[in-house]
Design a protein around this motif. Structure first.
Motif: not given
Length: 295
Positions: A174-190
């Motif tokens: 599951a680790l790759g899916t988790v990392m991918n999710h984190f990247v998508h979330v962090l792209r919305n952060f300043n």
């Protein structure tokens, strides 16, 4: 069979050993807080519960055998994550040099940090522990899978693939899916870069990404989250979502993608947040002879 959605980079790996030491904290990151001695890199650390600091080789620190291997016979597939990790880490020195020379976070480095934060967060023990617990607990497993596939169409595929493997193997699957999710979330952060104060330097830990969820525990990274990561002894990264309801933190008023100076009280407050979020070790920012620590 596709096992994960994380596809930052890829490369063929040949002649890999059967047993490989793999680092939970990247060596390139640790070197920013370490020192070189007789052609080897070292760091000074304090193990929580110990009364004395110690000096350890970076090459040995947080290293475990095959900890990120996938459950396959084919070596290239088995070492998929190590390949990705190495490619992500290769740019880290450039990021720090760009901050020192250009005094700002350039556009190319901005998204790289999204990947680096997601990567290092997923590799450390506290996050891996929670992911494993979510996968084992049927009462929250579905919600967890819903969350990590929120930005993709892979929910059914992810569920199907995970069911193929025993639960003890599902964490790395599951680790790759988790990392991918984190990247998508962090792209919305300043992003704000905060300089150390008066030569004191930032400290870090063996769980260096600190997420202050501000009481919103229902998500892995909620919109209210404020994220801290000491990038080196010189710089600390602060991330926040511009549309969060809780916006009282004065750090949000600092310049985005710029290097900002803060006073000692602010520096001290951030340091306490970062150093509290450890797994086993506090990591110093300079060579320290074995020293008895007093309260």
């Amino acid at each position: 069979m596709q096992l994960c959605t994380y596809r930052y980079v890829g490369n063929n790996m040949k002649n890999e050993p059967e047993f490989q030491g793999q680092h939970k904290i990247p060596q390139v990151y640790l070197k920013e807080f370490g020192y070189k001695k007789e052609d080897e890199w070292w760091i000074s650390v304090l193990k929580i519960g110990s009364r004395k600091t110690e000096n350890v080789r970076i090459t040995d620190f947080t290293k475990e055998t095959n900890v990120f291997d996938l459950p396959f016979k084919d070596m290239e597939s088995r070492r998929h994550y190590e390949n990705l990790f190495n490619k992500i880490e290769n740019r880290y020195n450039t990021i720090i040099k760009n901050l020192l020379n250009q005094k700002k976070l350039i556009e190319k480095d901005d998204d790289y940090l999204n990947h680096f934060v997601a990567n290092i967060l997923s590799r450390t023990n506290p996050t891996r522990f929670f992911i494993f617990e979510f996968l084992k607990d049927n009462s929250i497993r579905e919600k967890f899978i819903n969350e990590i596939t929120l930005f993709s169409e892979d929910k059914e595929h992810t569920e199907k693939v995970l069911k193929i493997f025993k639960v003890e193997y599902q964490l790395n699957v599951a680790l790759g899916t988790v990392m991918n999710h984190f990247v998508h979330v962090l792209r919305n952060f300043n992003k704000v870069i905060i300089k150390e104060c008066d030569g004191k330097g930032w400290l870090t830990t063996d769980s260096p990404v600190h997420i202050d969820k501000q009481g919103r525990e229902e998500w892995l990274i909620p919109i209210e989250a404020e994220i801290y990561l000491p990038l080196s002894k010189d710089f600390c990264l602060f991330m926040y979502h511009p549309k969060s309801e809780i916006s009282t933190n004065p750090l949000r008023k600092l310049k985005i993608n710029k290097i900002n100076k803060v006073d000692f009280n602010t520096f001290d407050s951030i340091t306490k947040k970062v150093t509290f979020d450890f797994d086993e070790y506090l990591i110093m920012n300079t060579e320290t002879e074995p020293t008895e620590i007093r309260t």
